[in-house]
Scaffold this motif. Structure first.
Motif, short mmCIF file in Angstrom:
data_model
loop_
_atom_site.label_atom_id
_atom_site.label_comp_id
_atom_site.label_asym_id
_atom_site.label_seq_id
_atom_site.Cartn_x
_atom_site.Cartn_y
_atom_site.Cartn_z
N LEU A 571 0.87 -1.18 0.00
CA LEU A 571 0.00 0.00 0.00
C LEU A 571 0.90 1.22 0.00
CD1 LEU A 571 -2.78 1.42 0.33
CD2 LEU A 571 -2.47 1.19 2.81
N ARG A 572 0.73 2.07 -1.00
CA ARG A 572 1.54 3.28 -1.11
C ARG A 572 0.66 4.51 -0.99
NH1 ARG A 572 4.02 0.28 -5.56
NH2 ARG A 572 6.00 -0.58 -4.85
N ALA A 573 1.21 5.54 -0.37
CA ALA A 573 0.50 6.82 -0.24
C ALA A 573 1.47 7.93 -0.55
CB ALA A 573 -0.06 6.98 1.17
N VAL A 606 6.87 3.04 6.13
CA VAL A 606 8.19 3.66 5.98
C VAL A 606 8.19 4.53 4.72
CG1 VAL A 606 9.47 1.82 7.15
CG2 VAL A 606 9.06 1.67 4.68
N PRO A 607 9.08 5.52 4.65
CA PRO A 607 9.22 6.26 3.39
C PRO A 607 9.73 5.34 2.29
CG PRO A 607 10.23 7.45 5.22
CD PRO A 607 9.91 6.07 5.72
N MET A 608 9.34 5.60 1.06
CA MET A 608 9.86 4.84 -0.06
C MET A 608 11.32 5.20 -0.30
SD MET A 608 6.65 4.87 -2.74
CE MET A 608 7.59 3.96 -3.96
N ARG A 609 12.02 4.34 -1.02
CA ARG A 609 13.44 4.60 -1.28
C ARG A 609 13.62 5.92 -2.02
NH1 ARG A 609 16.09 -0.50 -3.62
NH2 ARG A 609 14.54 -0.03 -5.21
N MET A 610 12.80 6.17 -3.04
CA MET A 610 12.72 7.49 -3.65
C MET A 610 11.61 8.22 -2.91
SD MET A 610 13.67 9.74 -5.96
CE MET A 610 14.63 8.80 -7.14
N GLN A 620 5.18 3.85 2.15
CA GLN A 620 4.64 2.55 1.75
C GLN A 620 4.51 1.63 2.96
OE1 GLN A 620 7.41 0.99 -1.11
NE2 GLN A 620 8.96 0.51 0.40
N LEU A 621 3.67 0.63 2.78
CA LEU A 621 3.36 -0.34 3.83
C LEU A 621 3.25 -1.71 3.18
CD1 LEU A 621 2.14 -1.32 6.58
CD2 LEU A 621 -0.05 -0.42 5.78
N ARG A 652 -2.92 10.77 -2.32
CA ARG A 652 -3.32 9.70 -3.23
C ARG A 652 -2.73 8.39 -2.73
NH1 ARG A 652 -1.45 12.25 -8.92
NH2 ARG A 652 0.49 12.24 -7.73
N TRP A 653 -3.46 7.29 -2.96
CA TRP A 653 -2.97 6.00 -2.52
C TRP A 653 -3.34 4.93 -3.54
CZ3 TRP A 653 -6.42 1.98 -1.65
CH2 TRP A 653 -7.75 2.33 -1.51
N HIS A 654 -2.62 3.84 -3.50
CA HIS A 654 -2.96 2.69 -4.35
C HIS A 654 -2.38 1.42 -3.74
CE1 HIS A 654 1.12 3.65 -5.97
NE2 HIS A 654 1.21 2.33 -6.01
N LEU A 655 -2.99 0.31 -4.11
CA LEU A 655 -2.51 -1.02 -3.73
C LEU A 655 -1.83 -1.66 -4.94
CD1 LEU A 655 -5.34 -2.74 -1.64
CD2 LEU A 655 -2.93 -2.62 -1.01
N GLU A 656 -0.72 -2.31 -4.70
CA GLU A 656 -0.07 -3.07 -5.77
C GLU A 656 0.17 -4.48 -5.29
OE1 GLU A 656 3.88 -3.14 -8.66
OE2 GLU A 656 3.52 -1.41 -7.35
#
Length: 662
Positions: A571-573, A606-610, A620-621, A652-656
């Motif tokens: 899950l990213r936001a 945690v924060p994403m690498r970028m 991201q989670l 904004r968020w999305h699931l991958e």
């Protein structure tokens, strides 16, 4: 009155109800329809015709014109879209509509285009003799036995394409269609030319994003109508309706380009297996360096492994791979003296060499030695890359660019320097070192269109270049008969990257680029510079031992609990402030569905690498389970609960599902 249940291209997990004409019936399912939406009009696809809707009839708007320029989309198309929607947690409307050409989604009058006729008859090409392994691979794929998955594991130059073509011939002979997927647009011209030459009386169409809109729609219509015998495309082509489908081939199946990374996120390779199962046809996954998930499936017996261990040209042998220890060697612009000597010898023999550096631009950063200023992107957590040829600093992540400053913006020092090297700087230095050599740089700065790519390939094949300086664009799928030497720079960076997939990607990249050397009668040599010559990856690479490398990697992943021994979703936001993104992710962890699914583990946000991209902070989670069914049961409930969260403005968020990158 009957009600149309319509799928629209919107990020909402629902269908939309409209009043249908009294004459509407089940035959309208699968047709496109114009419908009012907001203050405008949209084109949707009729998913169902019901006696009543979820809303009172008086609250429903009337549907507009039902578009009948095409037959209804078939049930197998909807079955694939429905699976993708469910598995990847994507709205059905997004899946269905993104699979259609742009012209079919407009409210303008339908664009009726004729399908181009088959090409004039030409003399058939003389077929090359198959090796024993090629013949065995062709015989192993039984076309009339229903669904099966075959991994065609062949070293570079082993003739995997010839196996594909023989199978295509068998499928066409029984009146069926073939879907042939390639990972990148740049790989289509050479393969398309070869397919057309082999089957001159058949209709071959291509489907990829660089096609003009009209051509793409025309080719899609030909595939849908069944008049196209062979469809050659990139990942989105997996959704193309094919009424006579008999075989699916996925070339370079390991390539990350088969994974859609934005919008509706899906894996075309995995959907190819699903589609083959639904259609009851075989699917062939080909690669010299298969994805470890694919290799594990073949090792476990779910897929059948077919091996091509030798090059198809009996006079061509696998290149000798030399691991060059650079710990005690001086480097000149990143190149050690033994590699320079090998390039010089190659020039003296009149042969071509390739210096591989997977970093375009002149230098990765411009910096001030006086105060420590570095050319950083103001929109991303990344550096601006120096492009000296056009005097620009560019971000390769968000596209931001600016002019090169005449002096340090912080302290005014005019003596600012490029640090590190990219392909432009390497090309410049090699031209000074070998002034008589014709040097050709091949990267996304020098090749920006298919026409430029075709012209570049023609120059290479025509012997108009002595030294190639290239990125991964040159690493796969190309046969250069005069190329005998490959030198690899900068490979060490991926050895100890935070991404646990980095070794797999590095091995595949190095194996692919090494495969460019010595494809014909001339012997090939590969020189890989490294400061870690004892690393097991290089030991396996030196003896072309993919199987040994894969076994060790899978053992490490099993011990660590990584895929394919665990199943993941992320899950990213993203928001203007990192605190908002992390707070949203923490709220998602506290939702009731999390406690109800004990088999799913959620890690801390945690924060994403970028961490910052295009002025947005990204967090991201990770959700993980040892059971795919458990994860799939959890995700829809969790997604619905997340949709109910109150989010800050601009978040904004999305699931991958099955993410490749973190």
């Amino acid at each position: 009155m009957p009600v149309f249940r319509v799928a629209l291209d919107l990020p909402l997990h629902r269908l939309f109800d409209y009043l249908a004409p009294e004459t509407a019936g089940r035959d309208d399912i699968g047709l496109r329809v114009r419908v009012p939406f907001g203050r405008g009009e949209r084109v949707g696809v009729i998913i169902d015709v019901a006696a009543s809707g979820a809303w009172p009839l008086e609250q429903l708007k009337a549907a507009g014109e039902v578009l009948r320029d095409l037959p209804p989309l078939p049930s197998d198309f909807f079955a694939l879209c429905s699976f993708a929607s469910t598995y990847y947690q994507a709205p059905l409307g997004e899946v269905v509509l993104q699979a259609l050409p742009a012209g079919l989604k407009r409210c303008a009058p339908p664009n009726r285009r004729s399908v181009r006729p088959p090409l004039p008859s030409e003399p058939p090409l003389a077929l090359p003799d198959l090796t024993a392994e090629q013949a065995a691979a062709v015989a192993a794929v039984t076309l009339d036995a229903g669904f099966s998955v075959h991994l065609l594991h062949g070293v570079t130059g082993s003739g995997k394409t010839e196996v594909y073509l023989r199978l295509v011939e068998c499928v066409l002979a029984v009146g069926r269609q073939v879907l042939l997927l390639v990972p990148e647009i740049n790989l289509t011209p050479q393969l398309e030319e070869r397919v057309r030459a082999r089957f001159p009386q058949r209709t071959v169409v291509a489907l990829h994003s660089e096609l003009a809109e009209a051509a793409r729609e025309r080719n899609w219509r030909a595939a849908f109508a069944g008049s196209a015998d062979i469809v050659l495309g990139t990942r989105l082509a997996i959704f193309t309706p094919l009424p006579r489908l008999g075989l699916i081939v996925v070339d370079e199946e390991h390539d990350p380009s088969f994974k859609q990374q934005d919008g509706m996120r899906y894996s075309a390779r995995d959907l190819a297996v699903v589609r083959a199962r639904q259609a009851g046809v075989p699917v062939v996954l080909g690669s010299a360096t298969p994805a470890l998930e694919t290799w594990a499936n073949a090792s476990g017996g779910r897929y059948r492994r077919l091996t091509l261990s030798e090059r198809a040209n009996r006079q061509a042998t696998l290149p000798q791979i030399r691991i060059l220890d650079t710990r005690r060697l001086p480097l000149h612009e990143g190149i050690a003296a033994p590699l320079l000597a090998a390039i010089d010898e190659c020039l003296a023999r009149g042969e071509q060499s390739l210096v591989f550096l997977n970093r375009r631009g002149y230098a990765p950063v411009l910096a001030c030695p006086a105060c420590g200023w570095v050319s950083r992107c103001r929109r991303c957590a990344a550096n601006l890359v120096l492009h000296l040829a056009d005097r620009r600093l560019r971000c390769h992540h968000c596209g931001f660019e600016q002019r090169i400053p005449p002096a340090c913006p912080t302290c005014g020092n005019q003596d600012i320097h490029p640090f590190g090297r990219g392909t432009q700087r390497l090309e410049e230095w090699l031209q000074g070192k070998f002034p008589a050599a014709r040097i050709l740089r091949v990267d996304r700065d020098s090749v920006k269109s298919r026409k430029q790519w075709e012209a570049m390939l023609e120059r290479i094949h025509g012997g108009e270049a002595d030294i190639l300086v290239g990125t991964q664009m040159l690493a796969k799928g190309h046969d250069f008969p005069k190329l005998t030497l490959v030198g690899v720079l900068g490979a060490d960076a991926a050895l100890y990257a935070a991404d646990w997939r980095a070794p797999e990607r590095l091995f595949a990249q190095l194996m692919q680029v090494a495969g460019r050397a010595g494809r014909a009668e001339l012997k090939g040599e590969v020189v890989i510079q490294t400061q870690y010559p004892e690393h097991p990856l290089f030991a396996a690479l030196a003896v072309h031992d993919y199987a040994g490398f894969a076994a060790s990697q899978l053992q490490e992943r099993e011990q660590a609990g990584f895929p394919p021994y665990a199943f993941q979703a992320v899950l990213r936001a993203e928001a203007p402030q990192m605190a908002d993104a992390i707070a949203f992710l923490k709220a998602a962890v506290a939702l009731p569905p999390v406690a109800a699914h004990g088999e799913v583990l959620l890690y801390d946000p945690v924060p994403m690498r970028m961490a910052r991209l295009a002025n947005l902070e990204r967090g991201q989670l990770l959700a993980e389970s040892l059971s795919r069914p458990a994860l799939q049961a959890f995700l829809p409930q969790w997604r619905e609960a997340i949709e109910g969260l109150k989010a800050p403005a601009r978040l904004r968020w999305h699931l991958e599902v099955d993410p490749l990158e973190f």
